[in-house]
Write a protein that holds these residues in place. Sequence first.
Motif, PDB file in Angstrom:
ATOM      1  N   ARG A  81      28.555 -24.450   1.109  1.00  0.00           N
ATOM      2  CA  ARG A  81      28.940 -24.821   2.485  1.00  0.00           C
ATOM      3  C   ARG A  81      27.867 -25.614   3.243  1.00  0.00           C
ATOM      4  N   PRO A  82      27.514 -26.808   2.785  1.00  0.00           N
ATOM      5  CA  PRO A  82      26.525 -27.617   3.515  1.00  0.00           C
ATOM      6  C   PRO A  82      27.090 -28.110   4.834  1.00  0.00           C
ATOM      7  N   ASP A  83      26.204 -28.558   5.706  1.00  0.00           N
ATOM      8  CA  ASP A  83      26.631 -29.106   6.999  1.00  0.00           C
ATOM      9  C   ASP A  83      27.131 -30.536   6.869  1.00  0.00           C
ATOM     10  N   VAL A  84      26.579 -31.281   5.923  1.00  0.00           N
ATOM     11  CA  VAL A  84      26.953 -32.681   5.756  1.00  0.00           C
ATOM     12  C   VAL A  84      26.631 -33.102   4.325  1.00  0.00           C
ATOM     13  N   VAL A  85      27.432 -34.028   3.803  1.00  0.00           N
ATOM     14  CA  VAL A  85      27.214 -34.583   2.468  1.00  0.00           C
ATOM     15  C   VAL A  85      26.995 -36.087   2.602  1.00  0.00           C
ATOM     16  N   ASN A  86      25.957 -36.593   1.944  1.00  0.00           N
ATOM     17  CA  ASN A  86      25.653 -38.022   1.962  1.00  0.00           C
ATOM     18  C   ASN A  86      25.830 -38.577   0.543  1.00  0.00           C
ATOM     19  N   THR A 109      31.389 -36.281   5.457  1.00  0.00           N
ATOM     20  CA  THR A 109      30.708 -37.117   4.475  1.00  0.00           C
ATOM     21  C   THR A 109      30.190 -38.401   5.113  1.00  0.00           C
ATOM     22  N   VAL A 110      28.946 -38.720   4.785  1.00  0.00           N
ATOM     23  CA  VAL A 110      28.335 -40.000   5.145  1.00  0.00           C
ATOM     24  C   VAL A 110      28.249 -40.828   3.868  1.00  0.00           C
ATOM     25  N   ALA A 132      38.367 -40.703   3.975  1.00  0.00           N
ATOM     26  CA  ALA A 132      37.637 -39.659   3.244  1.00  0.00           C
ATOM     27  C   ALA A 132      36.186 -39.576   3.686  1.00  0.00           C
ATOM     28  N   THR A 133      35.685 -40.636   4.287  1.00  0.00           N
ATOM     29  CA  THR A 133      34.303 -40.692   4.781  1.00  0.00           C
ATOM     30  C   THR A 133      34.308 -40.628   6.304  1.00  0.00           C
ATOM     31  N   ARG A 134      33.415 -39.848   6.875  1.00  0.00           N
ATOM     32  CA  ARG A 134      33.340 -39.726   8.332  1.00  0.00           C
ATOM     33  C   ARG A 134      32.484 -40.822   8.959  1.00  0.00           C
ATOM     34  N   ARG A 360      22.952 -34.777  12.384  1.00  0.00           N
ATOM     35  CA  ARG A 360      23.111 -33.763  13.437  1.00  0.00           C
ATOM     36  C   ARG A 360      24.423 -33.959  14.175  1.00  0.00           C
ATOM     37  N   GLN A 361      24.739 -35.177  14.520  1.00  0.00           N
ATOM     38  CA  GLN A 361      25.974 -35.456  15.258  1.00  0.00           C
ATOM     39  C   GLN A 361      27.204 -35.027  14.448  1.00  0.00           C
ATOM     40  N   LEU A 362      27.214 -35.362  13.158  1.00  0.00           N
ATOM     41  CA  LEU A 362      28.358 -35.003  12.320  1.00  0.00           C
ATOM     42  C   LEU A 362      28.441 -33.515  12.083  1.00  0.00           C
ATOM     43  N   ALA A 363      27.284 -32.881  11.861  1.00  0.00           N
ATOM     44  CA  ALA A 363      27.265 -31.445  11.606  1.00  0.00           C
ATOM     45  C   ALA A 363      27.783 -30.672  12.819  1.00  0.00           C
ATOM     46  N   GLU A 364      27.362 -31.083  14.019  1.00  0.00           N
ATOM     47  CA  GLU A 364      27.796 -30.378  15.222  1.00  0.00           C
ATOM     48  C   GLU A 364      29.269 -30.647  15.518  1.00  0.00           C
ATOM     49  N   ALA A 365      29.741 -31.858  15.209  1.00  0.00           N
ATOM     50  CA  ALA A 365      31.161 -32.160  15.418  1.00  0.00           C
ATOM     51  C   ALA A 365      32.039 -31.379  14.448  1.00  0.00           C
ATOM     52  N   GLY A 366      31.495 -31.038  13.282  1.00  0.00           N
ATOM     53  CA  GLY A 366      32.275 -30.337  12.291  1.00  0.00           C
ATOM     54  C   GLY A 366      32.325 -28.840  12.475  1.00  0.00           C
ATOM     55  N   ARG A 367      31.537 -28.314  13.420  1.00  0.00           N
ATOM     56  CA  ARG A 367      31.530 -26.857  13.628  1.00  0.00           C
ATOM     57  C   ARG A 367      32.694 -26.416  14.506  1.00  0.00           C
TER      58      ARG A 367
END
Length: 367
Positions: A81-86, A109-110, A132-134, A360-367
């Motif tokens: 469960r990572p916060d973001v995938v690049n 995903t970035v 599929a990519t954010r 950080r922006q993507l991780a917080e938006a995904g919570r």
Amino acid sequence: MKGMHIVHTEASCGWGGQELRILSEASGLIGRGHRVTLLCPPESRIFAEATKFGVPVVALPIARKKLRGARALRAWLKAHRPDVVNTHSSTDAWLTALAGLGWKDAPPTVRTRHISAPTPTNGLTRWLYTQATRYIVTTGEKLRGELIARNGYPAAMITSVPTGIDDSRFGPADKAAARRALGLAEDAHYLGIVATLRSWKGHLHLLKAYAGLERPGWNLLVVGDGPMRGVLEDKARELGLADRVTFAGHREDPEQWLRAMDIFCLPSYANEGVPQAIVQAMLTALPIVTTPVGSICEAVEADASALVVPPQDPATLRLALQVMIDDPARAQALGAAARQRALANFTREAMLDRMEAIFRQLAEAGR
């Protein structure tokens, strides 16, 4: 601020600037308190190199676009469960997209786009990049512009973040000392290139330009390894240059080789973002001769911090090298300007700041 769990995926088994960018960025964000994991094939070079950078690495079968790889990715991502995938290459980007199908709370995903090769304009690729990519990161503004103008991707979801270089490692130093350490002649002159030996880096054009360079006492340093090495060594012998060209191979100390050079040349003709070697040479205050390919001219400014010549043009490249050799005052001024430009725009800390903010922006938006 709470640390994030950032996952990088890389399917490529090659080795070059893209892989170095991943490891440099990952180790830098680990140093800032984040948890970072690299997922890659066990046979890849980056898998073997990751521990040298202090980056935790997990082997997964993702070197090919096969269902087995997508299943392995999905299982690992669900378990951790990572916060973001690049993602970084086409194969791992597709496998990550497939791994997320039907998964409602899949991590955002970035997609980092490292090279200037055109992105396909078909519907499936558009789905990959915009559904599929954010978010999309390019390593140069020109690459970003092409995705917007040519592919029609939304500008708001694309940011250019050039690869940053550690200015505490790369910088001007005593040339004589560097040459002594490398076993080079202290009283000779050296022009050089640091790059993976791939066709599009333009090594063959540099050899042809150097062959006609009527400036005695100048030697050529070719630092790097890759699939073109045999071809280049054969060409050097064919041109009668074998005793004046040093093929140094892959080096862990490129900063020393750059310090030993008088002029840096990168005559690429394709597939470039902002090349790391260009920025390394800029930080070393070297006079630079290069081409306007990809996002190179976002790093250097023609006639202000480098001489820029058309790609695949050995004759014009030779003339530019002669200008640098014959006008040392101008060469020194170009090198000094290049260093100041690199310090202002292309440091590792600047890259880490920007990537950390995106994650950080993507991780917080995904919570």
